[in-house]
Design a protein around this motif. Structure first.
Motif, PDB file in Angstrom:
ATOM      1  N   LYS A  95      -7.764  -4.085   3.585  1.00  0.00           N
ATOM      2  CA  LYS A  95      -7.709  -2.873   2.759  1.00  0.00           C
ATOM      3  C   LYS A  95      -7.856  -3.214   1.279  1.00  0.00           C
ATOM      4  CE  LYS A  95      -4.912   0.480   3.828  1.00  0.00           C
ATOM      5  NZ  LYS A  95      -3.723   1.254   4.204  1.00  0.00           N
ATOM      6  N   ARG A  96      -7.182  -4.273   0.852  1.00  0.00           N
ATOM      7  CA  ARG A  96      -7.290  -4.701  -0.550  1.00  0.00           C
ATOM      8  C   ARG A  96      -8.717  -5.094  -0.912  1.00  0.00           C
ATOM      9  NH1 ARG A  96      -2.703  -7.652   0.520  1.00  0.00           N
ATOM     10  NH2 ARG A  96      -3.873  -9.594   0.506  1.00  0.00           N
ATOM     11  N   ARG A  97      -9.445  -5.576   0.053  1.00  0.00           N
ATOM     12  CA  ARG A  97     -10.814  -6.030  -0.192  1.00  0.00           C
ATOM     13  C   ARG A  97     -11.843  -4.913   0.031  1.00  0.00           C
ATOM     14  NH1 ARG A  97     -11.655 -12.036   0.466  1.00  0.00           N
ATOM     15  NH2 ARG A  97      -9.578 -12.929   0.284  1.00  0.00           N
ATOM     16  N   GLY A  98     -11.370  -3.684   0.162  1.00  0.00           N
ATOM     17  CA  GLY A  98     -12.272  -2.544   0.297  1.00  0.00           C
ATOM     18  C   GLY A  98     -12.836  -2.338   1.692  1.00  0.00           C
ATOM     19  N   ALA A  99     -12.168  -2.888   2.692  1.00  0.00           N
ATOM     20  CA  ALA A  99     -12.653  -2.782   4.068  1.00  0.00           C
ATOM     21  C   ALA A  99     -11.626  -2.062   4.948  1.00  0.00           C
ATOM     22  CB  ALA A  99     -12.966  -4.161   4.618  1.00  0.00           C
ATOM     23  N   ALA A 100     -11.126  -0.934   4.451  1.00  0.00           N
ATOM     24  CA  ALA A 100     -10.085  -0.195   5.175  1.00  0.00           C
ATOM     25  C   ALA A 100     -10.555   0.260   6.548  1.00  0.00           C
ATOM     26  CB  ALA A 100      -9.623   0.998   4.349  1.00  0.00           C
ATOM     27  N   SER A 101     -11.798   0.686   6.661  1.00  0.00           N
ATOM     28  CA  SER A 101     -12.273   1.157   7.969  1.00  0.00           C
ATOM     29  C   SER A 101     -12.307   0.017   8.982  1.00  0.00           C
ATOM     30  CB  SER A 101     -13.648   1.815   7.852  1.00  0.00           C
ATOM     31  OG  SER A 101     -14.607   0.896   7.384  1.00  0.00           O
ATOM     32  N   TYR A 102     -12.685  -1.188   8.543  1.00  0.00           N
ATOM     33  CA  TYR A 102     -12.647  -2.343   9.441  1.00  0.00           C
ATOM     34  C   TYR A 102     -11.205  -2.673   9.819  1.00  0.00           C
ATOM     35  CZ  TYR A 102     -17.538  -3.356   8.201  1.00  0.00           C
ATOM     36  OH  TYR A 102     -18.894  -3.300   8.008  1.00  0.00           O
ATOM     37  N   ALA A 103     -10.309  -2.585   8.846  1.00  0.00           N
ATOM     38  CA  ALA A 103      -8.897  -2.877   9.091  1.00  0.00           C
ATOM     39  C   ALA A 103      -8.340  -1.955  10.176  1.00  0.00           C
ATOM     40  CB  ALA A 103      -8.090  -2.724   7.803  1.00  0.00           C
ATOM     41  N   GLU A 104      -8.617  -0.666  10.039  1.00  0.00           N
ATOM     42  CA  GLU A 104      -8.104   0.309  11.013  1.00  0.00           C
ATOM     43  C   GLU A 104      -8.702   0.067  12.388  1.00  0.00           C
ATOM     44  OE1 GLU A 104      -5.586   2.249  10.267  1.00  0.00           O
ATOM     45  OE2 GLU A 104      -5.680   1.526   8.202  1.00  0.00           O
ATOM     46  N   GLN A 105      -9.999  -0.200  12.438  1.00  0.00           N
ATOM     47  CA  GLN A 105     -10.659  -0.431  13.720  1.00  0.00           C
ATOM     48  C   GLN A 105     -10.119  -1.674  14.409  1.00  0.00           C
ATOM     49  OE1 GLN A 105     -12.801   1.783  15.092  1.00  0.00           O
ATOM     50  NE2 GLN A 105     -12.459   0.539  16.886  1.00  0.00           N
ATOM     51  N   LEU A 106      -9.898  -2.727  13.639  1.00  0.00           N
ATOM     52  CA  LEU A 106      -9.353  -3.966  14.211  1.00  0.00           C
ATOM     53  C   LEU A 106      -7.949  -3.767  14.761  1.00  0.00           C
ATOM     54  CD1 LEU A 106     -10.703  -6.673  11.786  1.00  0.00           C
ATOM     55  CD2 LEU A 106     -10.799  -6.759  14.285  1.00  0.00           C
ATOM     56  N   VAL A 107      -7.119  -3.026  14.041  1.00  0.00           N
ATOM     57  CA  VAL A 107      -5.759  -2.776  14.524  1.00  0.00           C
ATOM     58  C   VAL A 107      -5.810  -1.969  15.821  1.00  0.00           C
ATOM     59  CG1 VAL A 107      -3.618  -1.513  14.031  1.00  0.00           C
ATOM     60  CG2 VAL A 107      -4.595  -3.039  12.317  1.00  0.00           C
ATOM     61  N   ARG A 108      -6.664  -0.958  15.862  1.00  0.00           N
ATOM     62  CA  ARG A 108      -6.760  -0.132  17.081  1.00  0.00           C
ATOM     63  C   ARG A 108      -7.242  -0.947  18.276  1.00  0.00           C
ATOM     64  NH1 ARG A 108      -8.456   3.824  13.502  1.00  0.00           N
ATOM     65  NH2 ARG A 108     -10.650   3.334  13.831  1.00  0.00           N
ATOM     66  N   SER A 109      -8.344  -1.663  18.104  1.00  0.00           N
ATOM     67  CA  SER A 109      -8.900  -2.377  19.256  1.00  0.00           C
ATOM     68  C   SER A 109      -8.016  -3.536  19.701  1.00  0.00           C
ATOM     69  CB  SER A 109     -10.328  -2.845  18.975  1.00  0.00           C
ATOM     70  OG  SER A 109     -10.391  -3.778  17.927  1.00  0.00           O
ATOM     71  N   SER A 110      -7.459  -4.286  18.751  1.00  0.00           N
ATOM     72  CA  SER A 110      -6.635  -5.443  19.140  1.00  0.00           C
ATOM     73  C   SER A 110      -5.332  -5.022  19.810  1.00  0.00           C
ATOM     74  CB  SER A 110      -6.347  -6.341  17.935  1.00  0.00           C
ATOM     75  OG  SER A 110      -5.533  -5.690  16.984  1.00  0.00           O
ATOM     76  N   SER A 111      -4.734  -3.946  19.353  1.00  0.00           N
ATOM     77  CA  SER A 111      -3.487  -3.499  19.982  1.00  0.00           C
ATOM     78  C   SER A 111      -3.757  -2.820  21.322  1.00  0.00           C
ATOM     79  CB  SER A 111      -2.705  -2.575  19.048  1.00  0.00           C
ATOM     80  OG  SER A 111      -3.459  -1.426  18.720  1.00  0.00           O
ATOM     81  N   SER A 112      -4.933  -2.269  21.487  1.00  0.00           N
ATOM     82  CA  SER A 112      -5.290  -1.621  22.743  1.00  0.00           C
ATOM     83  C   SER A 112      -5.441  -2.618  23.891  1.00  0.00           C
ATOM     84  CB  SER A 112      -6.588  -0.828  22.562  1.00  0.00           C
ATOM     85  OG  SER A 112      -6.926  -0.153  23.736  1.00  0.00           O
ATOM     86  N   ILE A 113      -5.774  -3.843  23.579  1.00  0.00           N
ATOM     87  CA  ILE A 113      -5.922  -4.867  24.628  1.00  0.00           C
ATOM     88  C   ILE A 113      -4.609  -4.998  25.388  1.00  0.00           C
ATOM     89  CG2 ILE A 113      -6.500  -7.260  25.173  1.00  0.00           C
ATOM     90  CD1 ILE A 113      -7.839  -7.366  22.334  1.00  0.00           C
ATOM     91  N   GLY A 114      -3.538  -5.264  24.655  1.00  0.00           N
ATOM     92  CA  GLY A 114      -2.236  -5.449  25.288  1.00  0.00           C
ATOM     93  C   GLY A 114      -1.705  -4.184  25.925  1.00  0.00           C
ATOM     94  N   ALA A 115      -1.939  -3.032  25.283  1.00  0.00           N
ATOM     95  CA  ALA A 115      -1.465  -1.771  25.846  1.00  0.00           C
ATOM     96  C   ALA A 115      -2.119  -1.501  27.201  1.00  0.00           C
ATOM     97  CB  ALA A 115      -1.746  -0.626  24.878  1.00  0.00           C
ATOM     98  N   ASN A 116      -3.418  -1.739  27.289  1.00  0.00           N
ATOM     99  CA  ASN A 116      -4.109  -1.515  28.561  1.00  0.00           C
ATOM    100  C   ASN A 116      -3.731  -2.554  29.604  1.00  0.00           C
ATOM    101  OD1 ASN A 116      -6.047   0.848  28.620  1.00  0.00           O
ATOM    102  ND2 ASN A 116      -6.395  -0.024  26.591  1.00  0.00           N
ATOM    103  N   TYR A 117      -3.515  -3.788  29.187  1.00  0.00           N
ATOM    104  CA  TYR A 117      -3.057  -4.805  30.138  1.00  0.00           C
ATOM    105  C   TYR A 117      -1.683  -4.414  30.686  1.00  0.00           C
ATOM    106  CZ  TYR A 117      -1.762  -9.139  32.338  1.00  0.00           C
ATOM    107  OH  TYR A 117      -1.361 -10.074  33.271  1.00  0.00           O
TER     108      TYR A 117
END
Length: 121
Positions: A25-47
């Motif tokens: 977010k500090r580096r101006g990549a908030a959309s990437y930050a949000e997408q990474l948090v969603r996809s990475s946390s979804s791995i464990g949730a679905n498992y």
């Protein structure tokens, strides 16, 4: 690796990715930050949902979703590195872990099919 070890590995992975959130977010990549948090946390949730599923079909469906989320996380991490937002040498272990998790989840669904004599159709 047993189920509990994999669950912990997935939690640890999502936590490591989450630590990138504020830096992205500090580096101006908030959309990437949000997408990474969603996809990475979804791995464990679905498992987690897979191992507590009501049927073999539900197990495989959730494992395949988790596998897809791991592959997506790998993509986003690779993109962040390629774009130079975060240096690749700092992301190497996360990118590698995402690839390993994708392979583990793929092998998990294949093992289910092999052990239960099911077709993948």
């Amino acid at each position: 690796m047993d189920r509990m070890e994999l669950k912990q590995r997935l939690i640890d992975f999502a936590a490591r990715v989450f630590k990138l959130h504020s830096e992205l977010k500090r580096r101006g990549a908030a959309s990437y930050a949000e997408q990474l948090v969603r996809s990475s946390s979804s791995i464990g949730a679905n498992y987690h949902e897979a191992v507590h599923g009501r049927s073999g079909a539900e197990f495989v469906a959730k494992i395949k979703i988790a596998e897809g989320e791991a592959a997506e996380t790998h993509y986003w991490l690779s993109l962040v590195a390629r774009a130079g937002i975060i240096p690749q040498n700092r992301l190497h272990s996360l990118i590698d872990e995402a690839a390993q998790l994708t392979a583990i989840l793929h092998a998990t669904s294949n093992s289910y099919y092999r052990n239960h004599g099911k077709n993948r159709d």
